[in-house]
Scaffold this active site. Structure first.
Site, PDB file in Angstrom:
ATOM      1  N   ASN A 136       0.823  -1.224   0.000  1.00 24.44           N
ATOM      2  CA  ASN A 136       0.000   0.000   0.000  1.00 24.44           C
ATOM      3  C   ASN A 136       0.856   1.273   0.000  1.00 24.44           C
ATOM      4  O   ASN A 136       0.345   2.374   0.174  1.00 24.44           O
ATOM      5  CB  ASN A 136      -0.957   0.007   1.197  1.00 24.44           C
ATOM      6  CG  ASN A 136      -0.233   0.033   2.547  1.00 24.44           C
ATOM      7  OD1 ASN A 136       0.988   0.120   2.605  1.00 24.44           O
ATOM      8  ND2 ASN A 136      -0.997  -0.030   3.627  1.00 24.44           N
ATOM      9  N   HIS A 138       3.364   1.957   2.171  1.00 18.45           N
ATOM     10  CA  HIS A 138       3.920   2.400   3.463  1.00 18.45           C
ATOM     11  C   HIS A 138       5.423   2.161   3.510  1.00 18.45           C
ATOM     12  O   HIS A 138       5.945   1.271   2.849  1.00 18.45           O
ATOM     13  CB  HIS A 138       3.201   1.752   4.658  1.00 18.45           C
ATOM     14  CG  HIS A 138       3.505   0.305   4.910  1.00 18.45           C
ATOM     15  ND1 HIS A 138       2.542  -0.608   5.254  1.00 18.45           N
ATOM     16  CD2 HIS A 138       4.660  -0.403   4.886  1.00 18.45           C
ATOM     17  CE1 HIS A 138       3.089  -1.798   5.443  1.00 18.45           C
ATOM     18  NE2 HIS A 138       4.371  -1.700   5.217  1.00 18.45           N
ATOM     19  N   GLU A 143       1.695   4.532   7.489  1.00 11.91           N
ATOM     20  CA  GLU A 143       0.630   4.003   6.641  1.00 11.91           C
ATOM     21  C   GLU A 143      -0.032   5.134   5.855  1.00 11.91           C
ATOM     22  O   GLU A 143      -0.040   6.288   6.301  1.00 11.91           O
ATOM     23  CB  GLU A 143      -0.438   3.335   7.525  1.00 11.91           C
ATOM     24  CG  GLU A 143       0.041   2.120   8.282  1.00 11.91           C
ATOM     25  CD  GLU A 143       0.000   0.833   7.447  1.00 11.91           C
ATOM     26  OE1 GLU A 143       0.222   0.889   6.224  1.00 11.91           O
ATOM     27  OE2 GLU A 143      -0.233  -0.231   8.039  1.00 11.91           O
TER      28      GLU A 143
HETATM   29  C1  F6R Z   1       9.526  -3.440   8.423  1.00  8.86           C
HETATM   30  C2  F6R Z   1       8.899  -2.268   7.804  1.00  8.86           C
HETATM   31  C3  F6R Z   1       7.853  -2.417   6.745  1.00  8.86           C
HETATM   32  C4  F6R Z   1       8.234  -3.432   5.662  1.00  8.86           C
HETATM   33  C5  F6R Z   1       7.137  -3.527   4.605  1.00  8.86           C
HETATM   34  C6  F6R Z   1       7.447  -4.605   3.575  1.00  8.86           C
HETATM   35  O1  F6R Z   1      10.494  -3.036   9.372  1.00  8.86           O
HETATM   36  O2  F6R Z   1       9.211  -1.188   8.182  1.00  8.86           O
HETATM   37  O3  F6R Z   1       7.626  -1.150   6.163  1.00  8.86           O
HETATM   38  O4  F6R Z   1       9.451  -3.052   5.072  1.00  8.86           O
HETATM   39  O5  F6R Z   1       5.920  -3.822   5.214  1.00  8.86           O
HETATM   40  O6  F6R Z   1       7.414  -5.859   4.196  1.00  8.86           O
HETATM   41  P1  F6R Z   1       7.867  -7.177   3.433  1.00  8.86           P
HETATM   42  O7  F6R Z   1       9.320  -7.065   3.194  1.00  8.86           O
HETATM   43  O8  F6R Z   1       7.547  -8.306   4.392  1.00  8.86           O
HETATM   44  O9  F6R Z   1       7.074  -7.230   2.171  1.00  8.86           O
END
Ligand code: F6R
Length: 254
Positions: A136, A138, A143
């Site tokens: 999304n 973030h 968010e």
């Molecule tokens: C984790 C973080 C999140 C992840 C994001 C992607 O410390 O800050 O922003 O980087 O949600 O997560 P993955 O890599 O599991 O797709």
């Protein structure tokens, strides 16, 4: 933004691990900002591998993780502290006193966030911040919303984000904490260099909006367009909607 496309996530991880190793060699007191989630797992594997084979010296490196679930202590297996221990810290010679985390059990979230901001400033700021990106848009746990927090804060997680983290909680999204402490957008943007890694089709739209879209709080990653030193490591699926002119380098299979 400098974008590089790799055939496989292993190659992106290898390039980034080599880069971190070179930076640590040049500046043993490097300050690293670290992310958790699925994306950086191959990076941490590769760093452990480099440590074993080449003996990168992490003893003077300082780290700050981006975020932590609110309500989880370091011993909870779903905490990001435990994740970092499993994937990196337990396997290299990092000094535990130089490892920094937001405390998900702090009695007062606001004071804990202020403490973290001070600790980053006292360390001289973050030299290299590693980021993933949510489907999304973030980054950290900033968010999509009508307004964003500039500084480290207590964030409410979107249902989509809790689902994406369910694998750490027995695949049950309802067990994923509803809130997390996270660095804010300004905290992240103050890092000297940002390297964002995005792999797979599920990140395609978020990457497109981060690179080509307007700056909007609805896509927090779009604010990275304001930063002069952002490198984005993609695979072909995540890069699918990025126009070729945005790609400064295309890495072939070595
Ligand atoms: C984790 C973080 C999140 C992840 C994001 C992607 O410390 O800050 O922003 O980087 O949600 O997560 P993955 O890599 O599991 O797709």
């Amino acid at each position: 933004m400098k974008l590089t496309v790799f055939r496989h996530e292993r190659e992106a991880a290898a390039v980034l691990a080599d880069r971190i190793a070179a930076e640590v060699a040049a500046n043993p007191a490097l300050v690293l900002g670290l992310a958790t989630g699925r994306t950086p797992v191959p990076l941490y594997q590769r760093l452990v591998d480099l440590y074993r084979r080449r003996g990168i010296d992490f003893s003077r490196v300082t780290t700050f993780n981006l975020d932590e679930f609110w309500g989880l202590g370091p011993d909870h297996p779903g905490s990001y502290r435990a994740y970092m221990q499993r994937h990196l810290f337990a396997h290299v010679n990092i000094d535990p006193a130089r490892v920094h985390f937001l405390n998900g059990l702090a009695p007062d979230a606001e004071r804990e966030c202020a403490r973290y901001e001070r600790a980053i400033a006292e360390a001289g700021g973050i030299d290299l911040q590693v980021l993933g990106i949510g489907g999304n848009g973030h980054i950290g746990f900033n968010e999509p919303a009508g307004a964003l927090n500039a500084r480290t804060h207590l964030a409410v997680l979107k249902p989509q984000t809790r689902r994406a983290n369910a694998s750490f909680f027995g695949n049950d999204a309802s067990r994923v904490p509803a809130d997390a402490l996270s660095m804010g957008m300004a905290t992240i943007l103050q890092s000297r260099t940002v390297v964002l890694v995005a792999m797979g089709r599920g990140k395609r739209r978020a990457v497109e909006r981060m690179v080509h879209g307007p700056l909007t709080t609805r896509v927090p990653a779009s604010f990275l367009q304001l930063h002069p030193q952002v490198e984005v490591l993609l695979d072909e699926a995540a890069a699918e909607s990025v126009t070729l002119s945005a790609l400064s380098v295309t890495a072939a299979n070595p």
